[in-house]
Design an enzyme around this catalytic site. Structure first.
Site, PDB file in Angstrom:
ATOM      1  N   HIS A  64      21.608  22.562   7.385  1.00 52.45           N
ATOM      2  CA  HIS A  64      22.513  23.418   6.611  1.00 52.45           C
ATOM      3  C   HIS A  64      23.400  23.627   7.705  1.00 52.45           C
ATOM      4  CE1 HIS A  64      19.405  24.836   3.220  1.00 52.45           C
ATOM      5  NE2 HIS A  64      19.226  23.563   3.605  1.00 52.45           N
ATOM      6  N   GLU A  79      25.040  26.661   8.183  1.00 45.30           N
ATOM      7  CA  GLU A  79      24.589  27.747   8.701  1.00 45.30           C
ATOM      8  C   GLU A  79      23.916  27.612  10.145  1.00 45.30           C
ATOM      9  OE1 GLU A  79      24.340  29.255   4.424  1.00 45.30           O
ATOM     10  OE2 GLU A  79      24.157  27.280   5.612  1.00 45.30           O
ATOM     11  N   CYS A 108      21.085  30.617   1.904  1.00 44.03           N
ATOM     12  CA  CYS A 108      19.522  30.521   1.438  1.00 44.03           C
ATOM     13  C   CYS A 108      18.491  31.407   2.437  1.00 44.03           C
ATOM     14  CB  CYS A 108      19.035  29.072   1.581  1.00 44.03           C
ATOM     15  SG  CYS A 108      18.613  28.360   3.011  1.00 44.03           S
ATOM     16  N   CYS A 151      18.244  30.027   6.079  1.00 42.57           N
ATOM     17  CA  CYS A 151      19.605  30.511   6.825  1.00 42.57           C
ATOM     18  C   CYS A 151      19.607  32.006   7.222  1.00 42.57           C
ATOM     19  CB  CYS A 151      20.829  29.998   6.211  1.00 42.57           C
ATOM     20  SG  CYS A 151      20.905  28.114   6.183  1.00 42.57           S
TER      21      CYS A 151
END
Length: 147
Positions: A56, A58, A86, A89
């Site tokens: 992701h 992040e 999410c 993260c």
């Protein structure tokens, strides 16, 4: 006088990363990490490119910032990300002890606030809704084209 390096300025930089993800067929999420008013890391989703569900924006940004700073803690940093993180993260951001998280669009289905509102470090500030419309519309457009 308007401050040139404000939350909208940095969110626009994160949005530019999201556009790169969009162009690659990745879910269009972008992120930047800022320290002392300067961008020290830029990232976007790479889950399809790397065939890695943890890639992701992040996660990529946290790793890049920590490598640049030479340490795992990002206490004095701000993460700007186009979508509410999410749970995965948020957990990583909690472990990094990031100073502040600023996100664009809320994620009603998978956002950390719904499932793990306490995942971030207790001292981490959170601000949502910066350029929310633009961030949400990019995400909606991406999934509309996928269907």
């Amino acid at each position: 006088m308007i401050e040139p390096f404000n939350d909208e300025y940095f969110m626009k930089k994160a949005f530019a990363e999201a556009l790169q993800a969009y162009d690659k067929g990745e879910v269009p999420v972008g992120a930047v990490v800022v320290a002392n008013g300067k961008i020290i890391a830029r990232a976007h989703n790479l889950t399809e490119t790397l065939n890695d569900v943890t890639a992701h924006a992040e996660m990529q940004a946290i790793t890049a910032a920590a490598n640049l700073l030479g340490g795992k803690y990002l206490n004095d940093c701000v993460l700007y990300v186009t979508l509410e993180p999410c749970v995965m993260c948020a957990g990583a951001l909690g472990w990094s002890q990031i100073g502040k998280v600023v996100f664009g669009a809320h994620d009603e289905k998978r956002g950390f606030k719904k499932y793990a509102a306490q995942a971030l470090h207790p001292k981490t500030e959170v601000q949502g809704g910066v350029l929310e419309t633009e961030c949400r519309e990019l995400m909606q457009d991406f999934f509309r084209k996928k269907r």
